[in-house]
Design a protein around this motif. Structure first.
Motif, mmCIF file in Angstrom:
data_model
loop_
_atom_site.group_PDB
_atom_site.id
_atom_site.type_symbol
_atom_site.label_atom_id
_atom_site.label_comp_id
_atom_site.label_asym_id
_atom_site.label_seq_id
_atom_site.Cartn_x
_atom_site.Cartn_y
_atom_site.Cartn_z
ATOM 1 N N ASP A 102 0.807 -1.226 0.000
ATOM 2 C CA ASP A 102 0.000 0.000 0.000
ATOM 3 C C ASP A 102 0.832 1.265 0.000
ATOM 4 N N SER A 103 2.165 1.147 0.034
ATOM 5 C CA SER A 103 3.040 2.318 -0.065
ATOM 6 C C SER A 103 3.621 2.493 -1.467
ATOM 7 N N LEU A 104 3.379 1.529 -2.351
ATOM 8 C CA LEU A 104 4.043 1.547 -3.654
ATOM 9 C C LEU A 104 3.586 2.706 -4.537
ATOM 10 N N LEU A 105 2.280 2.960 -4.597
ATOM 11 C CA LEU A 105 1.799 4.054 -5.446
ATOM 12 C C LEU A 105 2.219 5.409 -4.889
ATOM 13 N N VAL A 106 2.312 5.503 -3.561
ATOM 14 C CA VAL A 106 2.833 6.736 -2.960
ATOM 15 C C VAL A 106 4.274 6.948 -3.388
ATOM 16 N N ALA A 107 5.050 5.880 -3.379
ATOM 17 C CA ALA A 107 6.446 5.965 -3.807
ATOM 18 C C ALA A 107 6.549 6.371 -5.273
ATOM 19 N N LEU A 108 5.619 5.884 -6.087
ATOM 20 C CA LEU A 108 5.630 6.237 -7.512
ATOM 21 C C LEU A 108 5.272 7.702 -7.708
ATOM 22 N N GLU A 109 4.258 8.169 -7.001
ATOM 23 C CA GLU A 109 3.821 9.557 -7.139
ATOM 24 C C GLU A 109 4.847 10.542 -6.596
ATOM 25 N N THR A 110 5.640 10.115 -5.621
ATOM 26 C CA THR A 110 6.673 10.993 -5.049
ATOM 27 C C THR A 110 8.041 10.729 -5.672
ATOM 28 N N HIS A 111 8.054 9.954 -6.762
ATOM 29 C CA HIS A 111 9.267 9.754 -7.570
ATOM 30 C C HIS A 111 10.368 8.982 -6.842
ATOM 31 N N VAL A 242 3.059 3.256 -13.906
ATOM 32 C CA VAL A 242 4.056 4.259 -14.285
ATOM 33 C C VAL A 242 3.520 5.628 -13.860
ATOM 34 N N ALA A 243 4.408 6.548 -13.519
ATOM 35 C CA ALA A 243 3.983 7.886 -13.109
ATOM 36 C C ALA A 243 3.196 8.562 -14.225
ATOM 37 N N LYS A 244 2.252 9.417 -13.847
ATOM 38 C CA LYS A 244 1.439 10.143 -14.810
ATOM 39 C C LYS A 244 2.310 10.932 -15.785
ATOM 40 N N ASP A 245 1.816 11.062 -17.007
ATOM 41 C CA ASP A 245 2.479 11.865 -18.049
ATOM 42 C C ASP A 245 3.858 11.317 -18.385
#
Length: 493
Positions: A102-111, A242-245
């Motif tokens: 549950d921390s993976l998408l946070v890590a992706l969004e925060t690069h 993958v991160a947005k854009d």
């Protein structure tokens, strides 16, 4: 030495970010954040760095999990193989960062990571925050039960009044919550812990994708997988997040997936390879090698946190005594804010939040910073109470002898205060040693994190926890003896 340099640099940046207005953070999260995401997640940027950072959970066989080979722990599975091939196709190295699902998408969004390959379903809710590749492996949703109970459960309705387990933050949890309203839901961060709960009859079934369910059943003849026919929408299966854009990276990922689908690589190579590793892992008996790294990182975190926590506590205790209104206000704000927020939130904020300012901050460094800052607030109050306990007449006597305020504090007040606060400081240091387990949420391989890996590797629930408890007791008992020795030395002086 590199970690030490990180610590000194990041402490200053952390304080400035803690005091920054919320509005500034909001501004950074709009257009500027989007531009940063695009540049950091582009194929060109990844090739320039020479590596692609892949986020995974490493607790979800056959997709991603840990095994021990020649005494060395390594990550294996379908997703690990896919990540390595993606890196090879891009001409860079693959670096895997392991953390809770549950921390993976946070890590992706925060690069913190470039992509997430962790058997993740491309749900519409997730697609609002990140982009997804095409589905690389299709799946249904099954429920794993104990084979002895197979006559009881056939449909979702049969689980009414029963306890159902699912991984926190997963699509399976959402499905169970929406379509099994008569069941009691239990969610845990790791699927292996859910399987242990199933085998010990703490839950009656565990919801997971069919590929994972088949892998568990194939390696444990006491389990059985059933298809209760969940109603699903959108793409079914697993995809790379993958991160947005980041259209270039999505396209590159899709090229790698398309090549594997054309050659049937998943069914022909990756799944049999993962099954072989799962069988190998099931035969492993020893757990001691896992604990060595965990104890080392626990001690490392504790030593640095004690050192920096004491320095911060002393600094902010002095600032709180200051007659300068600005310094006094900063100290009060720091102490009250840190003591009023949970340490786990602080750890995740430092790693994911401060990570926006400094890329590639090691998780262990982020953990040390967060725990040090938390400890500093408590140490500041401990020191303040110790100084206040010294009779005011001591100060008056020193000043009457011509000693300056600084000399009085250094030679008269602080030595007596230190003797008064030594037991309280000792309790704080012991608490730090135990609280180091919190940094496991950001993937630091300390003692508790390694214990979870052992549970994942052996499917044993109680024994690894008991061993961890014994190790923590030995560490805290030893620290207590050292603190008592220091107390005796202070009493003699």
């Amino acid at each position: 030495m590199k970690k030490v340099k990180h610590l000194f640099l990041l402490f200053a940046l952390l304080f400035s970010s803690l005091l920054a207005p919320v509005g500034a953070l909001t501004d950074n999260s709009t257009g500027a954040s989007s531009a940063t995401s695009t540049s950091q997640s582009s194929v060109a940027a990844i090739k320039k760095r020479g590596k692609i950072v892949i986020g995974t959970a490493a607790d979800y066989p056959p997709y991603e999990f840990s095994v021990k080979e020649n005494g060395v722990s390594k990550r294996v599975g379908i997703d690990i193989d896919l990540g390595k091939q993606l890196a090879k196709d891009l001409g860079v190295k693959a670096e895997f960062k392991v953390m809770n699902f549950d921390s993976l998408l946070v890590a992706l969004e925060t690069h913190k990571v470039d992509v997430v390959i962790a058997a993740m379903s491309p749900t519409p809710e997730r697609a609002k925050s990140v982009d997804f590749s095409q589905v690389y492996y299709g799946d249904n949703q099954d429920i794993v039960i104990n084979k002895a109970d197979q006559a009881k459960y056939k449909t979702l309705k049969d689980f009414d009044g029963r306890v159902i387990g699912a991984q926190n933050g997963s699509e399976q949890y959402d499905l169970a919550k929406q379509q099994m309203k008569g069941a009691k839901l239990k969610r845990l961060d790791r699927v292996n812990n859910l399987i242990i709960a199933l085998q010990s009859h703490k839950v009656d079934g565990v919801v997971m994708d069919s590929t994972r369910a088949k892998a568990f059943v194939a390696n444990n003849d006491q389990l059985k997988a059933i298809n209760p026919h969940f109603k699903t929408s959108g793409q079914q299966g697993t995809a790379v997040a993958v991160a947005k854009d980041s259209p270039g990276l999505v396209a590159a990922t899709n090229q790698t997936i398309a090549k594997f689908k054309k050659n049937n690589t998943f069914d022909r190579v990756y799944i049999p390879r993962a099954g072989k590793y799962m069988s190998q892992r099931a035969r492993q008996n020893t757990v001691w090698n896992y604990f060595v790294l965990g104890v080392g990182n626990t001690l490392l975190i504790t030593i640095f946190a004690v050192f920096f926590g004491f320095l911060l506590g002393l600094l902010f205790a002095l600032l709180r005594w200051s007659k300068n209104l600005l310094f006094h206000s900063i100290a009060v704000a720091y102490i009250e804010f840190i003591r009023g927020t949970p340490m786990m939130v602080q750890v995740m904020f430092v790693y994911f939040g401060i990570g926006e300012l400094i890329q590639d901050i090691p998780a262990v460094v982020a953990g040390i910073i967060a725990i040090s800052i938390n400890s500093g607030a408590y140490v500041a109050e401990i020191i303040r109470s110790g100084v206040q306990a010294v009779n005011h007449g001591q100060t008056e006597a020193a000043r009457s002898l011509g000693m300056s305020k600084q000399e009085t504090m250094r030679y008269i007040i602080m030595p007596q205060a230190l003797r008064n606060i030594w037991p309280a400081l000792g309790n704080e240091f012991i608490t730090l040693l135990k609280d180091s387990s919190i940094v496991s949420v950001i993937g630091v391989a300390e003692l508790m994190y390694q214990t979870q890996l052992i549970q994942s590797a052996t499917y044993k629930g109680a024994l690894p926890l008991f061993i961890a408890m014994v190790i923590y007791f030995i560490l805290t008992f030893t620290l207590t003896r050292l603190l008592n020795y220091g107390k005796r030395k202070l009493n003699r002086s």
